[in-house]
Design a protein around this motif. Sequence first.
Motif, PDB file in Angstrom:
ATOM      1  N   ASP A  12     -33.443  21.965-118.610  1.00  0.00           N
ATOM      2  CA  ASP A  12     -33.451  22.491-119.786  1.00  0.00           C
ATOM      3  C   ASP A  12     -33.305  21.192-121.032  1.00  0.00           C
ATOM      4  O   ASP A  12     -32.211  21.086-121.744  1.00  0.00           O
ATOM      5  CB  ASP A  12     -31.974  23.252-120.008  1.00  0.00           C
ATOM      6  CG  ASP A  12     -31.991  24.403-119.155  1.00  0.00           C
ATOM      7  OD1 ASP A  12     -32.277  25.569-119.918  1.00  0.00           O
ATOM      8  OD2 ASP A  12     -31.784  24.535-117.879  1.00  0.00           O
ATOM      9  N   HIS A  14     -35.399  21.064-123.304  1.00  0.00           N
ATOM     10  CA  HIS A  14     -35.583  21.665-124.750  1.00  0.00           C
ATOM     11  C   HIS A  14     -36.094  20.661-125.967  1.00  0.00           C
ATOM     12  O   HIS A  14     -35.628  20.743-126.990  1.00  0.00           O
ATOM     13  CB  HIS A  14     -34.156  22.288-125.171  1.00  0.00           C
ATOM     14  CG  HIS A  14     -33.790  23.543-124.486  1.00  0.00           C
ATOM     15  ND1 HIS A  14     -34.149  24.468-125.134  1.00  0.00           N
ATOM     16  CD2 HIS A  14     -32.927  23.890-123.541  1.00  0.00           C
ATOM     17  CE1 HIS A  14     -33.598  25.586-124.403  1.00  0.00           C
ATOM     18  NE2 HIS A  14     -33.069  25.352-123.402  1.00  0.00           N
ATOM     19  N   ASP A  54     -37.288  25.663-119.254  1.00  0.00           N
ATOM     20  CA  ASP A  54     -36.793  25.347-120.691  1.00  0.00           C
ATOM     21  C   ASP A  54     -37.202  23.851-120.956  1.00  0.00           C
ATOM     22  O   ASP A  54     -36.220  22.990-121.444  1.00  0.00           O
ATOM     23  CB  ASP A  54     -35.359  25.526-120.906  1.00  0.00           C
ATOM     24  CG  ASP A  54     -35.047  27.121-121.196  1.00  0.00           C
ATOM     25  OD1 ASP A  54     -36.029  27.891-120.997  1.00  0.00           O
ATOM     26  OD2 ASP A  54     -33.943  27.516-121.129  1.00  0.00           O
ATOM     27  N   HIS A 160     -35.794  29.066-112.612  1.00  0.00           N
ATOM     28  CA  HIS A 160     -35.047  28.825-113.685  1.00  0.00           C
ATOM     29  C   HIS A 160     -33.780  29.805-114.001  1.00  0.00           C
ATOM     30  O   HIS A 160     -32.567  29.340-114.178  1.00  0.00           O
ATOM     31  CB  HIS A 160     -35.769  29.013-115.124  1.00  0.00           C
ATOM     32  CG  HIS A 160     -35.062  28.761-116.411  1.00  0.00           C
ATOM     33  ND1 HIS A 160     -34.881  27.444-116.630  1.00  0.00           N
ATOM     34  CD2 HIS A 160     -34.777  29.410-117.305  1.00  0.00           C
ATOM     35  CE1 HIS A 160     -34.057  27.504-117.927  1.00  0.00           C
ATOM     36  NE2 HIS A 160     -34.080  28.760-118.280  1.00  0.00           N
ATOM     37  N   HIS A 199     -30.881  27.158-116.918  1.00  0.00           N
ATOM     38  CA  HIS A 199     -30.581  28.165-117.806  1.00  0.00           C
ATOM     39  C   HIS A 199     -29.383  28.477-118.337  1.00  0.00           C
ATOM     40  O   HIS A 199     -29.189  28.728-119.687  1.00  0.00           O
ATOM     41  CB  HIS A 199     -30.885  29.449-117.090  1.00  0.00           C
ATOM     42  CG  HIS A 199     -31.271  30.574-118.059  1.00  0.00           C
ATOM     43  ND1 HIS A 199     -31.965  30.724-119.110  1.00  0.00           N
ATOM     44  CD2 HIS A 199     -30.753  32.017-118.068  1.00  0.00           C
ATOM     45  CE1 HIS A 199     -31.937  31.964-119.741  1.00  0.00           C
ATOM     46  NE2 HIS A 199     -30.998  32.578-118.903  1.00  0.00           N
ATOM     47  N   HIS A 201     -27.226  25.617-118.368  1.00  0.00           N
ATOM     48  CA  HIS A 201     -26.877  24.276-118.992  1.00  0.00           C
ATOM     49  C   HIS A 201     -25.600  23.764-118.351  1.00  0.00           C
ATOM     50  O   HIS A 201     -24.785  22.911-119.170  1.00  0.00           O
ATOM     51  CB  HIS A 201     -26.854  24.250-120.451  1.00  0.00           C
ATOM     52  CG  HIS A 201     -28.350  24.717-121.136  1.00  0.00           C
ATOM     53  ND1 HIS A 201     -28.608  23.962-122.415  1.00  0.00           N
ATOM     54  CD2 HIS A 201     -29.253  25.256-120.777  1.00  0.00           C
ATOM     55  CE1 HIS A 201     -29.802  24.545-122.790  1.00  0.00           C
ATOM     56  NE2 HIS A 201     -30.132  25.467-121.801  1.00  0.00           N
TER      57      HIS A 201
HETATM   58 FE   LIG Z   1     -32.001  26.449-121.675  1.00  0.00          FE
END
Ligand SMILES: [Fe+2]
Length: 277
Positions: A12, A14, A54, A160, A199, A201
């Motif tokens: 993640d 991002h 992510d 994920h 997913h 975090h």
């Molecule tokens: Fe995420």
Amino acid sequence: MDFFMLIAQLSDTHIKPQGKLAYKRVDTSLMLGVAIDHLRQLPQTPDLIVITGDLVDEGSIEEYGILRRFLTNLPAPYLLIPGNHDDRNNMRAVFTDHPWISETGFWQYSASSPNWPLRIIGLDTVNQGHSSGLLCQTRLDWFEDALTQEPNTPTLVMLHHPPFKTGIGHMDDIGLEGQEELAKILSLHPQIQLVICGHLHRNIRATVGGRAVMTSPSTAHTVQLDIAENAAAMYRMEPPGYLLHWWSGVGLVTHHVSAVSSSGPFPFFDDSGKLLL
Ligand SMILES: [Fe+2]
Ligand SMILES: [Fe+2]
């Protein structure tokens, strides 16, 4: 084949377009840079790095380009799988030389090396246009076939969306469709040592189909821990981190690592050399 194997799991990340912050607050690029610096200073260099989805925030080519430049600083080869913020086609367009790109429509693969005692299977839970995840029959069938082909190879599976209810309601609302079918497959293949996810975090552990399943912290923001019914969808800034999965030869052991600046190491012994443990 080496007896031991060390796998770092980032998740993640991002990454946003240049100059943009996630939720107008989180500098995800800066935080990924800190995590990679931290990783590079570990006493042992990982043999492999996996990033469990992510990868970027908006699924754009620009973001994947930024991510790719960061990943050139990793001290080991890396494997990617997509999450709900990713776009498979744009991922493919930027990571054209990724050796594990699937020829099928999905980003699913089995990765192995003569130097790895573990086989790594990546699953694609993206349900494009939705935040929730999906393992359709095509993806499940591919997974079951891959496992059936190598029943005696210790295997690490990554996807994920975690295949269990976490209690964090707004995240469970965008959870994985196909959990029961996946649990059945997991239960039939004891060579699976661990299933790793992103997913959420945050670091969460569960058992699904008799197999250990774990989610990783993010290198950036954290989903607020609140298991009250109807809890609001909130995030917070907790110490970011990553996981280190160590194959000892007989099993996988996972260490949680905080990717923040810290002091030490300091000795556990006094000036005379006496141990104070
Ligand atoms: Fe995420
Ligand atoms: Fe996600």
